[in-house]
Enzyme design. Sequence first.
Site, mmCIF file in Angstrom:
data_model
loop_
_atom_site.group_PDB
_atom_site.id
_atom_site.type_symbol
_atom_site.label_atom_id
_atom_site.label_comp_id
_atom_site.label_asym_id
_atom_site.label_seq_id
_atom_site.Cartn_x
_atom_site.Cartn_y
_atom_site.Cartn_z
ATOM 1 N N ASN A 256 0.860 -1.183 0.000
ATOM 2 C CA ASN A 256 0.000 0.000 0.000
ATOM 3 C C ASN A 256 0.900 1.237 0.000
ATOM 4 O OD1 ASN A 256 -1.790 2.056 0.509
ATOM 5 N ND2 ASN A 256 -2.379 1.353 2.565
ATOM 6 N N LYS B 123 0.045 4.300 -0.170
ATOM 7 C CA LYS B 123 -0.588 5.463 0.457
ATOM 8 C C LYS B 123 -0.401 6.693 -0.446
ATOM 9 C CE LYS B 123 -0.032 3.146 4.820
ATOM 10 N NZ LYS B 123 0.106 3.196 6.253
ATOM 11 N N HIS C 185 -9.470 0.872 5.333
ATOM 12 C CA HIS C 185 -8.136 1.101 5.901
ATOM 13 C C HIS C 185 -8.250 2.062 7.084
ATOM 14 C CE1 HIS C 185 -4.008 2.364 6.441
ATOM 15 N NE2 HIS C 185 -3.671 1.243 5.804
ATOM 16 N N GLU D 210 -6.548 4.505 8.004
ATOM 17 C CA GLU D 210 -6.386 5.927 7.685
ATOM 18 C C GLU D 210 -7.673 6.502 7.084
ATOM 19 O OE1 GLU D 210 -2.697 5.359 5.596
ATOM 20 O OE2 GLU D 210 -1.770 4.884 7.520
ATOM 21 N N GLU E 203 -4.925 -4.921 10.640
ATOM 22 C CA GLU E 203 -3.956 -3.842 10.794
ATOM 23 C C GLU E 203 -4.239 -3.096 12.094
ATOM 24 O OE1 GLU E 203 -2.127 -2.843 6.672
ATOM 25 O OE2 GLU E 203 -3.646 -1.372 7.193
ATOM 26 N N GLY F 208 2.768 2.402 10.673
ATOM 27 C CA GLY F 208 3.697 3.523 10.502
ATOM 28 C C GLY F 208 4.453 3.899 11.763
ATOM 29 N N SER G 217 3.826 -1.993 10.254
ATOM 30 C CA SER G 217 5.286 -2.015 10.442
ATOM 31 C C SER G 217 5.929 -3.343 10.041
ATOM 32 C CB SER G 217 5.645 -1.657 11.891
ATOM 33 O OG SER G 217 5.193 -0.347 12.180
HETATM 34 P P1 13P Z 1 3.314 0.475 7.556
HETATM 35 O O1 13P Z 1 3.860 -0.810 6.985
HETATM 36 O O2 13P Z 1 4.026 1.684 7.047
HETATM 37 O O3 13P Z 1 3.215 0.397 9.049
HETATM 38 O O4 13P Z 1 1.804 0.627 7.020
HETATM 39 C C1 13P Z 1 0.929 -0.452 7.132
HETATM 40 C C2 13P Z 1 -0.302 -0.161 6.381
HETATM 41 O O5 13P Z 1 -1.080 0.692 6.771
HETATM 42 C C3 13P Z 1 -0.556 -0.900 5.146
HETATM 43 O O6 13P Z 1 -1.839 -0.691 4.670
#
Ligand code: 13P
Length: 258
Positions: free
Chosen positions: A9, A11, A99, A101, A171, A177, A215
Site C-alpha cells: 500500500n 498510500k 483502511h 487511515e 492492521e 507507521g 510495520s
Molecule cells: P506500515 O507498513 O508503514 O506500518 O503501514 C501499514 C499499512 O497501513 C498498510 O496498509
Amino acid sequence: MKKIYLYGNWKMNMLPEEGEAFCRSLADRITGSLYGSDLVDICLFPPFLTVPSVLKALPGSPVSAGAQDGYFEDRGAYTGAVSMDMVRSAGCTHVLAGHSERRHIFGETDEIVAKKLRKALDVGLKAVLCFGETLEERESGKTIQVVQNQLLSAFQSVPGEHAQDLILAYEPVWAIGTGKNASPDDAQEVCAFAAKLASGTFGGQSRIPVLYGGSVKDSNAGELLSRPDIHGALVGGASLKVDSFLAIYENYRKLSAG
Ligand code: 13P
C-alpha cells in the site's frame, strides 16, 4: 510452503514516473523466479493517478494493481470521489476497504465501509477489508470485541457468492507507521479469530485469506508470515523500495526453508 500474499500500500506516495520506475525494476527482479508461481501473489496499491503508469510497466508480470479506495455510488455529484467501476475500468483488480487511515483521518464509519465493500464486490473487484483496534482498545482488553464488530458489520454486506473475492487484513492502528509491529503471537491470535469468523459466516470452504499489516519489514516478516493463520502482509513504508519489499518475502522463504 504456503501461498503468501505480498501486498504493498503506497498510500499518498509515488508520482506516476516514480511508480513506473519502481515497477520496471520490480518486473526485472522477479522474472524467471518463483514470483510467477502460485506461491506468491503480489499486488500494489498506488494512488489513483499513479495506477496507469504502474499498469504500463507491468504487462506480462505476475503483479497486479489495486486502488486504495473507491466510492459506493456509481456516478453523480460526488466531487473528488472515484467509483468502483472507474477503478475496475482503469485496470485494477483489487481495492482496499476500511483502511484505518480512511476510518480515522477521513471519518469512514463501519456503515460506509460496508457499502464500499459491497460495491467493490458487485463490480467484480477483489476487496481487501482492513480492520484493527486502537492502542486504547487493546490496552483495555477490547481487541477481539472491536475486531468482531468491524468484521460482522462488513460481512453483512457480502453476498455468499462473492466471499471468494474477499481478503481480510488485520492492521492494528497502533502498529501502522510506528515501527512497532504486533507480536507474531498477538497477530496470529487475531488473524485466527478473523478466519474463524469468516468461515462461520461464509461456510468452512470459503478459505478467506487473512493478511497482517503494521510495520512489516524484512526483520519481522519471517516470524509473522510463518504463523498458520497469517497468509500474507499488507505493507506500507517497506513497500516503497523494491529491495525492502521483496526482502519481506525472501526472509519468510529463508525461515521456512529452515
Ligand atoms: P506500515 O507498513 O508503514 O506500518 O503501514 C501499514 C499499512 O497501513 C498498510 O496498509
